[in-house]
Scaffold this active site. Structure first.
Site, PDB file in Angstrom:
ATOM      1  N   SER A 144      35.180 -62.356  64.631  1.00 29.88           N
ATOM      2  CA  SER A 144      35.256 -61.149  63.796  1.00 29.88           C
ATOM      3  C   SER A 144      33.885 -60.908  63.178  1.00 29.88           C
ATOM      4  O   SER A 144      33.091 -61.857  63.040  1.00 29.88           O
ATOM      5  CB  SER A 144      36.275 -61.361  62.676  1.00 29.88           C
ATOM      6  N   TYR A 157      40.800 -66.100  56.052  1.00 23.67           N
ATOM      7  CA  TYR A 157      40.357 -65.484  57.313  1.00 23.67           C
ATOM      8  C   TYR A 157      38.860 -65.704  57.513  1.00 23.67           C
ATOM      9  O   TYR A 157      38.414 -66.116  58.588  1.00 23.67           O
ATOM     10  CB  TYR A 157      40.691 -63.990  57.257  1.00 23.67           C
TER      11      TYR A 157
HETATM   12  C1  BGC Z   1      39.952 -57.686  60.433  1.00 25.21           C
HETATM   13  C2  BGC Z   1      40.415 -56.309  60.021  1.00 25.21           C
HETATM   14  C3  BGC Z   1      39.292 -55.559  59.329  1.00 25.21           C
HETATM   15  C4  BGC Z   1      38.038 -55.601  60.163  1.00 25.21           C
HETATM   16  C5  BGC Z   1      36.853 -54.926  59.494  1.00 25.21           C
HETATM   17  C6  BGC Z   1      38.696 -57.573  61.244  1.00 25.21           C
HETATM   18  O1  BGC Z   1      38.275 -58.839  61.622  1.00 25.21           O
HETATM   19  O2  BGC Z   1      40.972 -58.304  61.205  1.00 25.21           O
HETATM   20  O3  BGC Z   1      41.527 -56.427  59.176  1.00 25.21           O
HETATM   21  O4  BGC Z   1      39.667 -54.224  59.129  1.00 25.21           O
HETATM   22  O5  BGC Z   1      37.702 -56.927  60.479  1.00 25.21           O
HETATM   23  O6  BGC Z   1      36.670 -55.345  58.183  1.00 25.21           O
END
Ligand code: BGC
Length: 256
Positions: A144, A157
């Site tokens: 991410s 996360y």
């Molecule tokens: C997350 C999303 C978020 C995006 C941008 C992703 O990794 O799962 O929930 O909107 O990042 O911030």
């Protein structure tokens, strides 16, 4: 010839979202697909049908990647039913929002269990087989932008994705001599089930869109093309890197 002819790919969490899109795209490039899912067999069947629609073959394996025995079984089933495994896409991921001071042990374990422990031990099971057979392989982690960028109220996360970033760099060094590459894709905001709440919250969505130079959320297909590239021969010399797919979100700091 399709770039992934005769290859077999496991795609975790491929019953929906980015995982489903990657499964279909790898199949379109010639790969046979192992559709891993945890709790949505109907989504997994939908992926299978879509893989078959592009001329591919898919098998379904139910596995909760946060459980070690399930990751082992996922690899065992792949070899049993398809005879080999060349590509692993660690896509399964969850997020749970909470102020840091309210995070529960249960939520911590759930997020770190799927996003980090799952990718860690599934990669280990995947690598052991390749090492024993002296075969090359590809690992593609769906990380991410938050492996790098703060995401307030999503500390579990961010911890999982930051660790995934470092795991990739470390394993590039350990796995390189085995001929196994490992890279991360770092998506930004993509239209998938993980963003269901966001998509239904117009003020939040509008605020986010202001930060995205390309002025739209990404589509799962925007991510899948890169995964197909990283799985193919053209990416043979790429390892230990992260590729950002976020419409410019990460570089968009500006004074108001
Ligand atoms: C997350 C999303 C978020 C995006 C941008 C992703 O990794 O799962 O929930 O909107 O990042 O911030």
């Amino acid at each position: 010839m399709p770039t992934l002819q005769n290859k077999v790919a496991i795609v975790t969490g491929s019953s929906s979202g980015i995982g489903q899109s990657i499964a279909i795209r790898l199949a379109a490039e010639g790969a046979n697909i192992v559709v891993d899912y945890r709790s949505h067999p109907e989504g997994a069947n939908d992926t299978k049908a879509k893989v078959e629609a592009v001329g591919g073959k898919a098998i379904l394996v139910q596995a909760d990647v946060s459980k070690l025995s399930d990751t082992q079984n996922l690899v065992d089933q792949t070899y049993k039913q398809l005879g080999r495994c060349d590509i692993l896409v660690n896509n399964a991921g969850i997020e749970k929002g909470a102020d840091f001071w309210d995070v529960t042990e249960q939520d911590y374990d759930a997020v770190l269990g799927v996003n980090l422990k799952g990718a860690f031990f599934l990669t280990q099971a995947f690598v052991r087989r390749l090492r024993d057979a002296k075969l090359p392989g590809r690992v593609i982690n769906i990380s991410s932008v938050h492996e790098d960028m703060a995401f307030p109220h999503f500390s579990t996360y961010c911890a999982s994705k930051g660790a995934m970033r470092m795991l990739t760099r470390n394993l590039a060094v350990e796995l390189g001599p085995l001929g196994i590459t490992i890279n991360n894709i770092a998506p930004g905001a993509i239209m998938t089930p993980i963003n269901t709440a966001l998509l239904g919250d117009k003020p939040k969505l509008d605020a986010l869109l202001k930060n995205i130079p390309l002025n739209r959320l990404g589509k799962p297909e925007d991510v899948a093309g890169l995964a197909a590239f990283l799985a193919a021969d053209d990416a043979a010399y790429i390892t230990g890197s992260t590729y950002v797919v976020d419409g410019g979100l990460m570089v968009n700091y500006h004074e108001q």
